[in-house]
Design a protein around this motif. Structure first.
Motif, PDB file in Angstrom:
ATOM      1  N   TYR A 139       2.479   4.570  -1.214  1.00 56.35           N
ATOM      2  CA  TYR A 139       1.954   3.724  -0.144  1.00 56.35           C
ATOM      3  C   TYR A 139       1.560   4.580   1.061  1.00 56.35           C
ATOM      4  O   TYR A 139       0.457   4.456   1.597  1.00 56.35           O
ATOM      5  CB  TYR A 139       3.002   2.679   0.249  1.00 56.35           C
ATOM      6  CG  TYR A 139       2.573   1.750   1.358  1.00 56.35           C
ATOM      7  CD1 TYR A 139       1.884   0.570   1.073  1.00 56.35           C
ATOM      8  CD2 TYR A 139       2.860   2.031   2.694  1.00 56.35           C
ATOM      9  CE1 TYR A 139       1.492  -0.287   2.084  1.00 56.35           C
ATOM     10  CE2 TYR A 139       2.468   1.178   3.708  1.00 56.35           C
ATOM     11  CZ  TYR A 139       1.787   0.018   3.397  1.00 56.35           C
ATOM     12  OH  TYR A 139       1.394  -0.831   4.407  1.00 56.35           O
ATOM     13  N   ASN A 140       2.464   5.471   1.474  1.00 54.29           N
ATOM     14  CA  ASN A 140       2.185   6.319   2.635  1.00 54.29           C
ATOM     15  C   ASN A 140       1.005   7.244   2.394  1.00 54.29           C
ATOM     16  O   ASN A 140       0.213   7.494   3.301  1.00 54.29           O
ATOM     17  CB  ASN A 140       3.438   7.096   3.031  1.00 54.29           C
ATOM     18  CG  ASN A 140       4.508   6.189   3.618  1.00 54.29           C
ATOM     19  OD1 ASN A 140       4.209   5.160   4.210  1.00 54.29           O
ATOM     20  ND2 ASN A 140       5.762   6.562   3.434  1.00 54.29           N
ATOM     21  N   ALA A 141       0.870   7.745   1.174  1.00 57.17           N
ATOM     22  CA  ALA A 141      -0.253   8.629   0.844  1.00 57.17           C
ATOM     23  C   ALA A 141      -1.578   7.857   0.770  1.00 57.17           C
ATOM     24  O   ALA A 141      -2.631   8.382   1.139  1.00 57.17           O
ATOM     25  CB  ALA A 141       0.011   9.334  -0.483  1.00 57.17           C
ATOM     26  N   ARG A 142      -1.524   6.625   0.311  1.00 56.36           N
ATOM     27  CA  ARG A 142      -2.743   5.829   0.105  1.00 56.36           C
ATOM     28  C   ARG A 142      -3.161   5.030   1.337  1.00 56.36           C
ATOM     29  O   ARG A 142      -4.318   4.611   1.437  1.00 56.36           O
ATOM     30  CB  ARG A 142      -2.540   4.884  -1.083  1.00 56.36           C
ATOM     31  CG  ARG A 142      -2.408   5.629  -2.392  1.00 56.36           C
ATOM     32  CD  ARG A 142      -2.077   4.699  -3.537  1.00 56.36           C
ATOM     33  NE  ARG A 142      -2.041   5.418  -4.808  1.00 56.36           N
ATOM     34  CZ  ARG A 142      -1.817   4.855  -5.974  1.00 56.36           C
ATOM     35  NH1 ARG A 142      -1.603   3.534  -6.043  1.00 56.36           N
ATOM     36  NH2 ARG A 142      -1.808   5.574  -7.073  1.00 56.36           N
ATOM     37  N   LEU A 143      -2.241   4.808   2.255  1.00 46.86           N
ATOM     38  CA  LEU A 143      -2.521   3.981   3.422  1.00 46.86           C
ATOM     39  C   LEU A 143      -3.782   4.404   4.185  1.00 46.86           C
ATOM     40  O   LEU A 143      -4.568   3.533   4.580  1.00 46.86           O
ATOM     41  CB  LEU A 143      -1.301   3.934   4.343  1.00 46.86           C
ATOM     42  CG  LEU A 143      -1.296   2.856   5.411  1.00 46.86           C
ATOM     43  CD1 LEU A 143      -1.405   1.458   4.796  1.00 46.86           C
ATOM     44  CD2 LEU A 143      -0.027   2.955   6.256  1.00 46.86           C
ATOM     45  N   PRO A 144      -4.042   5.704   4.396  1.00 46.42           N
ATOM     46  CA  PRO A 144      -5.276   6.077   5.114  1.00 46.42           C
ATOM     47  C   PRO A 144      -6.555   5.595   4.415  1.00 46.42           C
ATOM     48  O   PRO A 144      -7.548   5.311   5.076  1.00 46.42           O
ATOM     49  CB  PRO A 144      -5.222   7.602   5.140  1.00 46.42           C
ATOM     50  CG  PRO A 144      -3.777   7.943   5.002  1.00 46.42           C
ATOM     51  CD  PRO A 144      -3.187   6.869   4.126  1.00 46.42           C
ATOM     52  N   PHE A 145      -6.517   5.475   3.103  1.00 49.33           N
ATOM     53  CA  PHE A 145      -7.678   4.961   2.362  1.00 49.33           C
ATOM     54  C   PHE A 145      -7.743   3.439   2.466  1.00 49.33           C
ATOM     55  O   PHE A 145      -8.785   2.861   2.760  1.00 49.33           O
ATOM     56  CB  PHE A 145      -7.606   5.375   0.882  1.00 49.33           C
ATOM     57  CG  PHE A 145      -7.686   6.859   0.691  1.00 49.33           C
ATOM     58  CD1 PHE A 145      -8.917   7.500   0.647  1.00 49.33           C
ATOM     59  CD2 PHE A 145      -6.533   7.620   0.572  1.00 49.33           C
ATOM     60  CE1 PHE A 145      -9.004   8.868   0.474  1.00 49.33           C
ATOM     61  CE2 PHE A 145      -6.604   8.994   0.401  1.00 49.33           C
ATOM     62  CZ  PHE A 145      -7.838   9.622   0.353  1.00 49.33           C
ATOM     63  N   TYR A 146      -6.607   2.792   2.222  1.00 46.13           N
ATOM     64  CA  TYR A 146      -6.559   1.327   2.256  1.00 46.13           C
ATOM     65  C   TYR A 146      -6.969   0.773   3.623  1.00 46.13           C
ATOM     66  O   TYR A 146      -7.641  -0.257   3.703  1.00 46.13           O
ATOM     67  CB  TYR A 146      -5.152   0.819   1.932  1.00 46.13           C
ATOM     68  CG  TYR A 146      -4.648   1.062   0.529  1.00 46.13           C
ATOM     69  CD1 TYR A 146      -5.504   1.280  -0.547  1.00 46.13           C
ATOM     70  CD2 TYR A 146      -3.282   1.059   0.265  1.00 46.13           C
ATOM     71  CE1 TYR A 146      -5.011   1.485  -1.829  1.00 46.13           C
ATOM     72  CE2 TYR A 146      -2.784   1.250  -1.010  1.00 46.13           C
ATOM     73  CZ  TYR A 146      -3.656   1.464  -2.054  1.00 46.13           C
ATOM     74  OH  TYR A 146      -3.161   1.655  -3.319  1.00 46.13           O
ATOM     75  N   THR A 147      -6.540   1.437   4.684  1.00 49.25           N
ATOM     76  CA  THR A 147      -6.806   0.905   6.025  1.00 49.25           C
ATOM     77  C   THR A 147      -8.257   1.083   6.464  1.00 49.25           C
ATOM     78  O   THR A 147      -8.623   0.612   7.535  1.00 49.25           O
ATOM     79  CB  THR A 147      -5.851   1.512   7.075  1.00 49.25           C
ATOM     80  OG1 THR A 147      -5.934   2.927   7.024  1.00 49.25           O
ATOM     81  CG2 THR A 147      -4.418   1.048   6.839  1.00 49.25           C
ATOM     82  N   LYS A 148      -9.071   1.711   5.654  1.00 52.66           N
ATOM     83  CA  LYS A 148     -10.511   1.742   5.913  1.00 52.66           C
ATOM     84  C   LYS A 148     -11.162   0.409   5.541  1.00 52.66           C
ATOM     85  O   LYS A 148     -12.336   0.190   5.822  1.00 52.66           O
ATOM     86  CB  LYS A 148     -11.179   2.867   5.110  1.00 52.66           C
ATOM     87  CG  LYS A 148     -10.818   4.254   5.578  1.00 52.66           C
ATOM     88  CD  LYS A 148     -11.535   5.290   4.723  1.00 52.66           C
ATOM     89  CE  LYS A 148     -11.164   6.698   5.134  1.00 52.66           C
ATOM     90  NZ  LYS A 148     -11.825   7.698   4.276  1.00 52.66           N
ATOM     91  N   SER A 149     -10.397  -0.463   4.925  1.00 53.06           N
ATOM     92  CA  SER A 149     -10.921  -1.764   4.486  1.00 53.06           C
ATOM     93  C   SER A 149     -11.396  -2.600   5.661  1.00 53.06           C
ATOM     94  O   SER A 149     -10.944  -2.428   6.796  1.00 53.06           O
ATOM     95  CB  SER A 149      -9.828  -2.537   3.731  1.00 53.06           C
ATOM     96  OG  SER A 149      -9.495  -1.875   2.536  1.00 53.06           O
ATOM     97  N   ASP A 150     -12.256  -3.542   5.355  1.00 52.32           N
ATOM     98  CA  ASP A 150     -12.805  -4.434   6.375  1.00 52.32           C
ATOM     99  C   ASP A 150     -11.783  -5.447   6.870  1.00 52.32           C
ATOM    100  O   ASP A 150     -11.871  -5.926   8.002  1.00 52.32           O
ATOM    101  CB  ASP A 150     -14.018  -5.185   5.800  1.00 52.32           C
ATOM    102  CG  ASP A 150     -15.121  -4.244   5.372  1.00 52.32           C
ATOM    103  OD1 ASP A 150     -15.531  -3.396   6.197  1.00 52.32           O
ATOM    104  OD2 ASP A 150     -15.565  -4.331   4.214  1.00 52.32           O
TER     105      ASP A 150
END
Length: 175
Positions: A139-150
């Motif tokens: 989750y912590n590693a992927r959060l920067p990608f996920y939070t680019k969401s609209d």
């Protein structure tokens, strides 16, 4: 609402497929599950792909399937790691609306543990604590990608119907 694609991103077990089906039905859209599409293209399960070919091969197939599924008026549930590899998140952002389905680690761990054997990157985890720790790292590693969401949708204590309605209201406001 004009023709569009809605991409659901988030951790394994957050409910992308379940919400995706409900949302697609509510919008009268097609539902596409990228993991199912990958299995159809490869004619084998995702755990089998990981076991025989490894993660690098899987991620390349995943990217190709993502790029090949440009269906209009579709809700597309991505795999948990899909936005985090290659240009996938940029592709998602450029080709549709992205929604981050955000669930608590504890909720994710319970769901993932109940679906043991279907998630290759979490197959080593035997108990709730191990699964939780592994999920928290991912989750912590992927959060920067996920939070680019609209849009970020928090799952906590909400029914699928309530979540679908929340997204529907946000989409209608977004026109």
């Amino acid at each position: 609402m004009s023709k569009r694609r809605i991409y659901l991103v988030g951790m394994p077990g957050c409910g992308k497929s379940t919400l995706g089906k409900a949302l697609a039905e509510k919008l009268n859209y097609t539902f596409v599950d990228l993991d199912t599409e990958i299995e159809n293209v490869e004619n084998r399960t995702i755990p089998q792909i990981f076991e025989t070919e490894g993660e690098d091969y899987f991620r390349k197939v995943e990217q190709k399937v993502l790029h090949d599924n440009l269906v209009d008026n579709a809700v597309i549930a991505t795999g948990g790691g899909a936005p985090c590899f290659f240009d996938n998140m940029d592709f998602i952002k450029n080709n549709g609306i992205s929604i981050f389905i955000d669930a608590d680690i504890e909720q994710l761990a319970e769901r993932v543990l109940s679906q043991k054997g279907t998630r290759p990157l979490l197959s080593h985890a035997e108990d709730l604590l191990t699964v939780s720790k592994s999920l928290e790292e991912k989750y912590n590693a992927r959060l920067p990608f996920y939070t680019k969401s609209d849009f970020r949708l928090f799952v906590k204590d909400k029914s699928v119907e309530k979540l679908a309605e929340e997204v529907h209201q946000w989409l209608n406001r977004d026109i």
